[in-house]
Design a protein around this motif. Structure first.
Motif, PDB file in Angstrom:
ATOM      1  N   VAL A  63       0.889  -1.183   0.098  1.00 28.83           N
ATOM      2  CA  VAL A  63      -0.260   0.021  -0.085  1.00 28.83           C
ATOM      3  C   VAL A  63       0.921   1.314  -0.139  1.00 28.83           C
ATOM      4  N   ALA A  64       1.902   1.276   0.753  1.00 26.43           N
ATOM      5  CA  ALA A  64       2.855   2.425   0.842  1.00 26.43           C
ATOM      6  C   ALA A  64       3.493   2.802  -0.339  1.00 26.43           C
ATOM      7  N   GLY A  65       3.683   1.694  -1.235  1.00 26.47           N
ATOM      8  CA  GLY A  65       4.561   1.813  -2.345  1.00 26.47           C
ATOM      9  C   GLY A  65       3.991   2.495  -3.463  1.00 26.47           C
ATOM     10  N   GLY A  66       2.883   2.890  -3.214  1.00 26.67           N
ATOM     11  CA  GLY A  66       1.921   3.527  -4.435  1.00 26.67           C
ATOM     12  C   GLY A  66       2.435   5.062  -4.578  1.00 26.67           C
ATOM     13  N   ARG A  67       1.777   5.789  -5.274  1.00 32.17           N
ATOM     14  CA  ARG A  67       1.829   6.916  -5.646  1.00 32.17           C
ATOM     15  C   ARG A  67       1.893   8.028  -4.415  1.00 32.17           C
ATOM     16  N   PRO A  68       2.718   8.938  -4.047  1.00 37.89           N
ATOM     17  CA  PRO A  68       2.744   9.864  -2.719  1.00 37.89           C
ATOM     18  C   PRO A  68       1.567  10.722  -2.975  1.00 37.89           C
ATOM     19  N   PRO A  69       1.080  10.939  -1.738  1.00 38.84           N
ATOM     20  CA  PRO A  69      -0.110  11.607  -1.559  1.00 38.84           C
ATOM     21  C   PRO A  69       0.222  13.342  -1.943  1.00 38.84           C
ATOM     22  N   CYS A  70      -0.999  14.018  -2.396  1.00 36.86           N
ATOM     23  CA  CYS A  70      -0.629  15.731  -2.299  1.00 36.86           C
ATOM     24  C   CYS A  70      -0.648  15.887  -0.842  1.00 36.86           C
ATOM     25  N   PRO A  71       0.328  16.918  -0.813  1.00 36.59           N
ATOM     26  CA  PRO A  71       0.473  17.419   0.892  1.00 36.59           C
ATOM     27  C   PRO A  71      -0.705  18.342   0.963  1.00 36.59           C
ATOM     28  N   LEU A  72      -1.390  18.767   0.149  1.00 36.39           N
ATOM     29  CA  LEU A  72      -2.709  19.703   0.378  1.00 36.39           C
ATOM     30  C   LEU A  72      -3.988  18.889   0.543  1.00 36.39           C
ATOM     31  N   CYS A  73      -4.204  18.020  -0.409  1.00 35.32           N
ATOM     32  CA  CYS A  73      -5.633  17.362  -0.535  1.00 35.32           C
ATOM     33  C   CYS A  73      -5.572  15.685  -0.106  1.00 35.32           C
ATOM     34  N   GLU A  74      -4.374  15.227  -0.080  1.00 34.40           N
ATOM     35  CA  GLU A  74      -3.985  13.736   0.414  1.00 34.40           C
ATOM     36  C   GLU A  74      -4.328  12.740  -0.733  1.00 34.40           C
ATOM     37  N   GLN A  75      -4.848  13.287  -1.665  1.00 35.47           N
ATOM     38  CA  GLN A  75      -5.153  12.414  -3.057  1.00 35.47           C
ATOM     39  C   GLN A  75      -3.687  11.941  -3.593  1.00 35.47           C
ATOM     40  N   PRO A  76      -3.806  10.653  -4.367  1.00 31.55           N
ATOM     41  CA  PRO A  76      -2.544  10.562  -5.052  1.00 31.55           C
ATOM     42  C   PRO A  76      -1.865  11.400  -6.067  1.00 31.55           C
ATOM     43  N   LEU A  77      -0.696  11.674  -6.249  1.00 26.29           N
ATOM     44  CA  LEU A  77      -0.123  12.620  -7.162  1.00 26.29           C
ATOM     45  C   LEU A  77       0.108  11.364  -8.343  1.00 26.29           C
ATOM     46  N   ASP A  78      -0.282  12.009  -9.649  1.00 27.63           N
ATOM     47  CA  ASP A  78      -0.133  11.260 -10.779  1.00 27.63           C
ATOM     48  C   ASP A  78       1.307  11.980 -11.314  1.00 27.63           C
ATOM     49  N   PRO A  79       2.359  10.875 -11.973  1.00 28.13           N
ATOM     50  CA  PRO A  79       3.686  11.317 -12.597  1.00 28.13           C
ATOM     51  C   PRO A  79       3.346  12.505 -13.515  1.00 28.13           C
ATOM     52  N   SER A  80       2.131  12.658 -14.280  1.00 27.78           N
ATOM     53  CA  SER A  80       1.908  13.449 -15.223  1.00 27.78           C
ATOM     54  C   SER A  80       1.214  14.945 -14.785  1.00 27.78           C
ATOM     55  N   GLY A  81       1.067  15.072 -13.416  1.00 31.46           N
ATOM     56  CA  GLY A  81       0.247  16.068 -12.691  1.00 31.46           C
ATOM     57  C   GLY A  81      -0.772  15.998 -11.943  1.00 31.46           C
ATOM     58  N   HIS A  82      -1.110  16.739 -11.192  1.00 34.81           N
ATOM     59  CA  HIS A  82      -2.348  16.647 -10.219  1.00 34.81           C
ATOM     60  C   HIS A  82      -3.359  17.924 -10.445  1.00 34.81           C
ATOM     61  N   ARG A  83      -4.484  17.671 -10.418  1.00 39.13           N
ATOM     62  CA  ARG A  83      -5.357  18.981 -10.068  1.00 39.13           C
ATOM     63  C   ARG A  83      -5.879  18.840  -8.733  1.00 39.13           C
ATOM     64  N   CYS A  84      -5.348  19.731  -8.032  1.00 38.20           N
ATOM     65  CA  CYS A  84      -5.654  19.661  -6.461  1.00 38.20           C
ATOM     66  C   CYS A  84      -6.850  20.393  -6.386  1.00 38.20           C
ATOM     67  N   PRO A  85      -7.824  19.761  -5.851  1.00 39.55           N
ATOM     68  CA  PRO A  85      -9.318  20.490  -5.525  1.00 39.55           C
ATOM     69  C   PRO A  85      -9.020  21.624  -4.232  1.00 39.55           C
ATOM     70  N   ARG A  86      -7.994  21.700  -3.683  1.00 32.04           N
ATOM     71  CA  ARG A  86      -7.579  22.781  -2.639  1.00 32.04           C
ATOM     72  C   ARG A  86      -7.132  23.999  -3.527  1.00 32.04           C
ATOM     73  N   TRP A  87      -6.959  23.711  -4.560  1.00 34.52           N
ATOM     74  CA  TRP A  87      -6.537  25.153  -5.384  1.00 34.52           C
ATOM     75  C   TRP A  87      -7.714  25.988  -6.009  1.00 34.52           C
ATOM     76  N   ASN A  88      -8.573  25.401  -5.992  1.00 38.86           N
ATOM     77  CA  ASN A  88      -9.924  26.149  -6.520  1.00 38.86           C
ATOM     78  C   ASN A  88     -10.175  27.422  -5.735  1.00 38.86           C
TER      79      ASN A  88
END
Length: 176
Positions: free
Chosen positions: A151-176
């Motif tokens: 489980v820990a070997g997955g994608r790292p979580p976004c520091p703001l929303c805790e959703q997984p970060l994709d290698p191609s980028g992340h649209r964080c809902p906290r930036w809205n």
């Protein structure tokens, strides 16, 4: 309902994931002699099972002391082939005090599952696979550690929303 599958006791018990982070499938696997059972599970189920299994073993340790035997996490790795027999909807833990074995029960259906299609009258919608795996406490602890590592070997979580970060980028809902 098919007869329950029982591996009593298992020779090996494992948990893990196959695939690249963001596109992985998680499995629980048990082997007894030449028989191998692989069950598809969700990532959250593996995380919860790892946490709850260790807590369960710690709770019963006062009444049923454990031998100080530890198994390396490598004994709980998945083995090929990883073709699942079914997808587990429910996972339960139990303990057989006479034999000092942990029971892990995996069920394909839960009592609140809704049938996806009309069911013929002679077919019970509750039917589905049930697997009962009896394992030693060191085997369960190794499986829990391996599952937590997967489980820990997955994608790292976004520091703001805790959703997984994709290698191609992340649209964080906290930036809205």
């Amino acid at each position: 309902m098919p007869d329950p599958i029982e591996l009593d006791p298992v020779d090996t018990l494992g948990a893990g994931a196959i695939g690249e982070p963001g596109d992985r499938a998680f499995y629980l696997q048990a082997r007894k002699e030449a028989a191998q059972l692989t069950v598809l599970v969700e990532k959250e189920q593996v995380a919860l099972l790892a946490t709850e299994a260790v807590a369960f073993l710690d709770r019963i340790a006062d009444e049923y002391p454990e031998e100080p035997v530890t198994l390396p996490v490598s004994v709980a790795e998945l083995q090929e082939p990883t073709v699942p027999l079914f997808r587990a909807r429910l996972i339960g833990l139990g303990f057989d005090p006479e034999r000092e074995l942990v029971l892990i029960e995996l069920r394909e259906h839960s009592s609140d599952d809704e049938p996806e299609a009309p069911v013929e009258p002679e077919v019970d919608p509750e039917d589905g696979f049930v697997a009962r795996l009896y394992a030693t406490r060191p085997q369960v602890r190794a499986m829990a550690a391996r599952g937590a590592d997967a489980v820990a070997g997955g994608r790292p979580p976004c520091p703001l929303c805790e959703q997984p970060l994709d290698p191609s980028g992340h649209r964080c809902p906290r930036w809205n």
